[in-house]
Design an enzyme around this catalytic site. Structure first.
Site, PDB file in Angstrom:
ATOM      1  N   GLU A   1      -7.496  11.071 -13.914  1.00 13.72           N
ATOM      2  CA  GLU A   1      -7.608  11.296 -12.636  1.00 13.72           C
ATOM      3  C   GLU A   1      -6.855  12.220 -11.920  1.00 13.72           C
ATOM      4  OE1 GLU A   1      -8.349   8.363  -8.646  1.00 13.72           O
ATOM      5  OE2 GLU A   1      -8.982   7.784 -10.669  1.00 13.72           O
TER       6      GLU A   1
ATOM      7  N   GLU B   1       0.894  -1.198   0.120  1.00 17.19           N
ATOM      8  CA  GLU B   1       0.176  -0.110   0.104  1.00 17.19           C
ATOM      9  C   GLU B   1       0.799   1.385  -0.031  1.00 17.19           C
ATOM     10  OE1 GLU B   1      -3.165  -0.035  -1.425  1.00 17.19           O
ATOM     11  OE2 GLU B   1      -3.472  -1.684   0.342  1.00 17.19           O
TER      12      GLU B   1
ATOM     13  N   ASP C   1      -4.387   1.566  -9.572  1.00 17.60           N
ATOM     14  CA  ASP C   1      -5.913   0.921  -9.822  1.00 17.60           C
ATOM     15  C   ASP C   1      -5.949   0.800 -11.330  1.00 17.60           C
ATOM     16  OD1 ASP C   1      -5.928   1.161  -7.094  1.00 17.60           O
ATOM     17  OD2 ASP C   1      -7.104   3.260  -7.302  1.00 17.60           O
TER      18      ASP C   1
ATOM     19  N   TYR D   1      -4.579  11.681   1.805  1.00 20.31           N
ATOM     20  CA  TYR D   1      -3.733  11.127   0.733  1.00 20.31           C
ATOM     21  C   TYR D   1      -2.719  11.964   0.216  1.00 20.31           C
ATOM     22  CZ  TYR D   1      -2.678   8.164  -3.186  1.00 20.31           C
ATOM     23  OH  TYR D   1      -2.197   7.394  -4.364  1.00 20.31           O
TER      24      TYR D   1
END
Length: 376
Positions: free
Chosen positions: A138, A22, A150, A220
């Site tokens: 994005e 992650e 992703d 984030y």
């Protein structure tokens, strides 16, 4: 613009679960996601009147070609802009990828639209080019500073496999992911804590109504900036290139963020080795260790995610961790098939005791990549 009639094209793209690794994509590290057996479907056809018409459940957006969109529609229009589309299109969206749950509903939306538009307009773009367009949609159009994990998973996922993605050299290596023969199942625990408050209004939206998961949310973005600062302190282009010895040169938040990146890199390598050796006990242990690092060093967990992981482990899960960008979203738990119901019951009981909204719990499998499913 095309001068010939456009076909109706329907394409589907998967959400994703990151098994481990992650916050390593934008740090130039390695990640190990699977494409999910939950999908977003985009139907693309010619517009009837020279304007774009976008529909998702009861949500709609209508605008001229080149007009700026916001909200959920920005993910669709961002893809059209990144692909240089000047044909007015009608786009309809439906999905069973939960919104705001850390399962990459935004990338599923982007990739479904990109694949459908590529076929509808006969653009001839490669999958690599479609990935780049979806990432640009994005990051540049929507403004979410994601790392490409992703979109890459959505366009290159393989059934029964995870993808070892190396963001230093761009390689993609399939790794078998088949827990069922070992008597195990992967459960997703959607905490119902959305990535950002703006998604809350969409929780009650009709099935198929989509908004992008807000991995570009303030927390984030702050973590990414802290990682970049740590890399600069160490004189590195990528924080994933840091060694354990480098950590002694850092302090404060830079130290903690870098320690997660360094240890998570090592866990990814151990995880892949454990899968090759069919060592599921180690797989579970590494999942749990990853969650602890994300909670304590990277500060991207939350009380609901911690409760889901703790309850699943206490009820017999071999391992559990949050997945996705964090600050809400979902946890995953690797559970013996015979304990799946007990784990779900334990998580629900814990959430009720703590006063949290009841979670959604469901099994997932490693599925295939985005694809065209209809042309007519």
């Amino acid at each position: 613009m095309t001068s010939h009639p456009l076909p109706l094209v329907r394409a589907a793209a998967p959400g994703r679960v990151n098994l481990i690794g992650e916050h390593l994509d934008y740090n130039g590290g390695r990640c190990l996601p699977i494409a999910l057996d939950r999908r977003t479907v985009a139907t693309v056809a010619a517009s009837p009147d020279g304007r774009h018409h976008l529909h998702s459940g009861e949500l709609a957006w209508h605008g001229a070609v080149g007009e700026r969109a916001d909200g959920w529609a920005s993910y669709v229009v961002g893809v059209l802009e990144a692909l240089g589309v000047r044909d007015p299109l009608a786009v309809t969206i439906r999905s069973d990828v939960p919104v705001g749950s850390g399962l990459s509903s935004s990338a599923a939306l982007e990739c479904a639209v990109a694949v459908a538009v590529n076929a509808c307009l006969a653009l001839g773009r490669s999958d690599e080019e479609l990935v780049a367009a979806c990432i640009a949609a994005e990051t540049s159009y929507v403004g979410a500073p994601t790392g490409g994990l992703d979109q890459t998973t959505a366009l290159f996922g393989r059934p029964g496999h995870a993808l070892l993605l190396d963001f230093a050299d761009g390689s993609r290596t399939p790794v078998p992911w088949r827990p069922e023969p070992a008597g195990l199942r992967l459960l997703v625990i959607d905490t119902k804590v959305a990535h950002r408050l703006a998604l809350g209004a969409l929780r009650g939206a009709p099935a198929g109504a989509l908004a992008g998961a807000s991995s570009g949310d303030g927390g984030y973005a702050a973590r990414r900036a802290e990682c970049e600062a740590a890399a600069r302190t160490l004189g590195l282009d990528r924080l994933a290139d840091a060694s354990p010895d480098d950590l002694a040169r850092l302090t404060g938040n830079e130290l903690r963020r870098a320690r997660h990146v360094v240890t998570e890199q090592a866990r990814v390598a151990e995880f892949v080795d454990a899968l090759v050796e069919d060592d599921w006990a180690t797989v579970g242990h590494l999942m749990t260790a990853s969650h602890a690092s994300l909670r304590d060093d990277f500060d991207v967990s939350c009380a609901e995610l911690d409760a889901a992981v703790e309850a699943a482990r206490d009820a017999g899960a071999a391992g559990a961790r949050m997945t996705g960008g964090g600050f809400g979203g979902s946890a995953i738990a690797l559970v013996p098939v015979g304990r799946a119901d007990a784990v779900e019951a334990a998580v629900r009981e814990r959430f009720a005791e703590d006063g949290y909204e009841s979670p959604a719990v469901f099994p997932v499998e490693a599925a295939g990549a985005a694809e065209v499913v209809q042309i007519s």
